[in-house]
Motif scaffolding. Structure first.
Motif, PDB file in Angstrom:
ATOM      1  N   LEU A 191       0.823  -1.216   0.000  1.00  0.00           N
ATOM      2  CA  LEU A 191       0.000   0.000   0.000  1.00  0.00           C
ATOM      3  C   LEU A 191       0.858   1.267   0.000  1.00  0.00           C
ATOM      4  CD1 LEU A 191      -2.815  -1.047   2.482  1.00  0.00           C
ATOM      5  CD2 LEU A 191      -3.035  -0.650   0.031  1.00  0.00           C
ATOM      6  N   VAL A 192       2.001   1.215   0.662  1.00  0.00           N
ATOM      7  CA  VAL A 192       2.869   2.403   0.730  1.00  0.00           C
ATOM      8  C   VAL A 192       3.432   2.748  -0.648  1.00  0.00           C
ATOM      9  CG1 VAL A 192       4.977   3.348   1.749  1.00  0.00           C
ATOM     10  CG2 VAL A 192       3.384   2.046   3.169  1.00  0.00           C
ATOM     11  N   PRO A 193       4.080   1.803  -1.357  1.00  0.00           N
ATOM     12  CA  PRO A 193       4.539   2.192  -2.701  1.00  0.00           C
ATOM     13  C   PRO A 193       3.386   2.458  -3.678  1.00  0.00           C
ATOM     14  CG  PRO A 193       5.079  -0.105  -2.259  1.00  0.00           C
ATOM     15  CD  PRO A 193       4.552   0.477  -1.001  1.00  0.00           C
ATOM     16  N   ALA A 194       2.231   1.839  -3.449  1.00  0.00           N
ATOM     17  CA  ALA A 194       1.090   2.121  -4.321  1.00  0.00           C
ATOM     18  C   ALA A 194       0.633   3.557  -4.145  1.00  0.00           C
ATOM     19  CB  ALA A 194      -0.057   1.154  -4.017  1.00  0.00           C
ATOM     20  N   TRP A 195       0.649   4.034  -2.917  1.00  0.00           N
ATOM     21  CA  TRP A 195       0.250   5.419  -2.643  1.00  0.00           C
ATOM     22  C   TRP A 195       1.244   6.401  -3.249  1.00  0.00           C
ATOM     23  CZ3 TRP A 195      -4.082   7.568  -1.221  1.00  0.00           C
ATOM     24  CH2 TRP A 195      -4.079   8.868  -0.777  1.00  0.00           C
ATOM     25  N   LYS A 196       2.526   5.968  -3.327  1.00  0.00           N
ATOM     26  CA  LYS A 196       3.579   6.818  -3.894  1.00  0.00           C
ATOM     27  C   LYS A 196       3.754   6.606  -5.397  1.00  0.00           C
ATOM     28  CE  LYS A 196       6.154   7.098   0.378  1.00  0.00           C
ATOM     29  NZ  LYS A 196       7.442   6.872   1.053  1.00  0.00           N
ATOM     30  N   ARG A 197       2.860   5.855  -6.014  1.00  0.00           N
ATOM     31  CA  ARG A 197       2.813   5.609  -7.454  1.00  0.00           C
ATOM     32  C   ARG A 197       4.022   4.825  -7.973  1.00  0.00           C
ATOM     33  NH1 ARG A 197       2.458  10.942  -7.068  1.00  0.00           N
ATOM     34  NH2 ARG A 197       0.413  11.739  -6.596  1.00  0.00           N
ATOM     35  N   ASP A 198       4.551   3.915  -7.173  1.00  0.00           N
ATOM     36  CA  ASP A 198       5.668   3.072  -7.594  1.00  0.00           C
ATOM     37  C   ASP A 198       5.096   1.733  -8.068  1.00  0.00           C
ATOM     38  OD1 ASP A 198       8.024   1.777  -8.023  1.00  0.00           O
ATOM     39  OD2 ASP A 198       8.761   1.944  -5.964  1.00  0.00           O
ATOM     40  N   ARG A 199       4.936   1.608  -9.384  1.00  0.00           N
ATOM     41  CA  ARG A 199       4.296   0.412  -9.952  1.00  0.00           C
ATOM     42  C   ARG A 199       5.118  -0.850  -9.726  1.00  0.00           C
ATOM     43  NH1 ARG A 199       2.838   2.667 -15.871  1.00  0.00           N
ATOM     44  NH2 ARG A 199       1.559   4.392 -15.181  1.00  0.00           N
ATOM     45  N   ARG A 200       6.411  -0.774  -9.969  1.00  0.00           N
ATOM     46  CA  ARG A 200       7.247  -1.970  -9.885  1.00  0.00           C
ATOM     47  C   ARG A 200       7.245  -2.569  -8.484  1.00  0.00           C
ATOM     48  NH1 ARG A 200      12.618  -0.719 -13.471  1.00  0.00           N
ATOM     49  NH2 ARG A 200      11.520  -0.430 -15.423  1.00  0.00           N
ATOM     50  N   LEU A 201       7.469  -1.751  -7.480  1.00  0.00           N
ATOM     51  CA  LEU A 201       7.510  -2.259  -6.110  1.00  0.00           C
ATOM     52  C   LEU A 201       6.129  -2.733  -5.667  1.00  0.00           C
ATOM     53  CD1 LEU A 201       9.291  -2.807  -3.703  1.00  0.00           C
ATOM     54  CD2 LEU A 201       8.854  -0.484  -2.899  1.00  0.00           C
ATOM     55  N   THR A 202       5.096  -2.049  -6.103  1.00  0.00           N
ATOM     56  CA  THR A 202       3.741  -2.475  -5.757  1.00  0.00           C
ATOM     57  C   THR A 202       3.457  -3.867  -6.310  1.00  0.00           C
ATOM     58  OG1 THR A 202       2.949  -0.196  -5.726  1.00  0.00           O
ATOM     59  CG2 THR A 202       1.296  -1.920  -5.944  1.00  0.00           C
ATOM     60  N   PHE A 203       3.740  -4.070  -7.582  1.00  0.00           N
ATOM     61  CA  PHE A 203       3.459  -5.381  -8.181  1.00  0.00           C
ATOM     62  C   PHE A 203       4.408  -6.460  -7.665  1.00  0.00           C
ATOM     63  CE2 PHE A 203       1.204  -2.841 -11.475  1.00  0.00           C
ATOM     64  CZ  PHE A 203      -0.035  -3.417 -11.282  1.00  0.00           C
ATOM     65  N   ALA A 204       5.630  -6.075  -7.296  1.00  0.00           N
ATOM     66  CA  ALA A 204       6.549  -7.057  -6.719  1.00  0.00           C
ATOM     67  C   ALA A 204       6.057  -7.533  -5.355  1.00  0.00           C
ATOM     68  CB  ALA A 204       7.945  -6.447  -6.594  1.00  0.00           C
ATOM     69  N   LEU A 205       5.458  -6.648  -4.577  1.00  0.00           N
ATOM     70  CA  LEU A 205       4.953  -7.032  -3.261  1.00  0.00           C
ATOM     71  C   LEU A 205       3.587  -7.714  -3.339  1.00  0.00           C
ATOM     72  CD1 LEU A 205       6.002  -3.906  -1.164  1.00  0.00           C
ATOM     73  CD2 LEU A 205       6.990  -6.195  -1.070  1.00  0.00           C
ATOM     74  N   VAL A 206       2.834  -7.466  -4.385  1.00  0.00           N
ATOM     75  CA  VAL A 206       1.509  -8.066  -4.540  1.00  0.00           C
ATOM     76  C   VAL A 206       1.583  -9.432  -5.226  1.00  0.00           C
ATOM     77  CG1 VAL A 206      -0.690  -7.743  -5.754  1.00  0.00           C
ATOM     78  CG2 VAL A 206       0.280  -5.888  -4.455  1.00  0.00           C
ATOM     79  N   ALA A 207       2.647  -9.674  -5.973  1.00  0.00           N
ATOM     80  CA  ALA A 207       2.771 -10.924  -6.739  1.00  0.00           C
ATOM     81  C   ALA A 207       2.671 -12.182  -5.874  1.00  0.00           C
ATOM     82  CB  ALA A 207       4.066 -10.912  -7.535  1.00  0.00           C
ATOM     83  N   PRO A 208       3.308 -12.254  -4.692  1.00  0.00           N
ATOM     84  CA  PRO A 208       3.134 -13.469  -3.887  1.00  0.00           C
ATOM     85  C   PRO A 208       1.687 -13.720  -3.469  1.00  0.00           C
ATOM     86  CG  PRO A 208       5.021 -12.239  -3.094  1.00  0.00           C
ATOM     87  CD  PRO A 208       4.328 -11.374  -4.105  1.00  0.00           C
ATOM     88  N   ALA A 209       0.943 -12.669  -3.213  1.00  0.00           N
ATOM     89  CA  ALA A 209      -0.460 -12.840  -2.827  1.00  0.00           C
ATOM     90  C   ALA A 209      -1.265 -13.429  -3.979  1.00  0.00           C
ATOM     91  CB  ALA A 209      -1.050 -11.503  -2.384  1.00  0.00           C
ATOM     92  N   PHE A 210      -1.034 -12.923  -5.180  1.00  0.00           N
ATOM     93  CA  PHE A 210      -1.763 -13.458  -6.322  1.00  0.00           C
ATOM     94  C   PHE A 210      -1.306 -14.870  -6.666  1.00  0.00           C
ATOM     95  CE2 PHE A 210      -2.637  -8.876  -7.773  1.00  0.00           C
ATOM     96  CZ  PHE A 210      -3.835  -8.863  -7.096  1.00  0.00           C
ATOM     97  N   LEU A 211      -0.041 -15.188  -6.405  1.00  0.00           N
ATOM     98  CA  LEU A 211       0.444 -16.545  -6.607  1.00  0.00           C
ATOM     99  C   LEU A 211      -0.226 -17.508  -5.633  1.00  0.00           C
ATOM    100  CD1 LEU A 211       2.406 -18.427  -8.088  1.00  0.00           C
ATOM    101  CD2 LEU A 211       4.072 -17.899  -6.294  1.00  0.00           C
ATOM    102  N   VAL A 212      -0.378 -17.088  -4.379  1.00  0.00           N
ATOM    103  CA  VAL A 212      -1.067 -17.919  -3.382  1.00  0.00           C
ATOM    104  C   VAL A 212      -2.517 -18.139  -3.805  1.00  0.00           C
ATOM    105  CG1 VAL A 212      -1.961 -17.927  -1.021  1.00  0.00           C
ATOM    106  CG2 VAL A 212       0.430 -17.385  -1.438  1.00  0.00           C
ATOM    107  N   VAL A 213      -3.173 -17.096  -4.273  1.00  0.00           N
ATOM    108  CA  VAL A 213      -4.565 -17.225  -4.723  1.00  0.00           C
ATOM    109  C   VAL A 213      -4.654 -18.204  -5.887  1.00  0.00           C
ATOM    110  CG1 VAL A 213      -6.484 -15.981  -5.796  1.00  0.00           C
ATOM    111  CG2 VAL A 213      -5.252 -14.956  -3.892  1.00  0.00           C
TER     112      VAL A 213
END
Length: 113
Positions: A33-55
């Motif tokens: 959420l922190v890099p998403a709020w700061k508009r950092d796409r790469r870090l946001t998707f890097a941190l969200v990728a494990p969650a989507f992999l688990v799903v």
């Protein structure tokens, strides 16, 4: 005399590991959420990728269990597979979608300026 607590603990340990993995993936997605709020796409998707992999993995596992066991055994119902899916995949999915939604809103906000 020795007490036997369980005949086999493998399934319980696997469930505990899966729950811990889903919990850690959810925490990582919430940290996105922190890099998403700061508009950092790469870090946001890097941190969200494990969650989507688990799903994805939990969905494949629940679907495989439903097809192999649920359709053949009349004692099973759809709830026997949907409830564990919601427990294991629900929090990572919600946290990942929240982070991606915050990123989309912050990108839209910056585009309107």
């Amino acid at each position: 005399m020795h007490n036997i607590l369980a005949d086999e603990v493998t399934a319980g340990l696997m469930a505990a590991a899966a729950f811990l993995g889903a919990l850690l993936a959810s925490i990582l997605a919430l940290c996105a959420l922190v890099p998403a709020w700061k508009r950092d796409r790469r870090l946001t998707f890097a941190l969200v990728a494990p969650a989507f992999l688990v799903v994805l993995l939990v969905t494949i596992g629940a679907g495989y269990g439903f097809v192999t066991d649920g359709l053949r055994n009349p004692d099973y119902s759809a709830g026997d597979f949907v409830i564990p899916w919601a427990i294991f995949a629900g929090p990572p999915l919600a946290a990942g979608l929240l982070a991606v939604g915050v990123l989309a809103l912050s990108m839209r906000r910056s585009a309107n300026r």
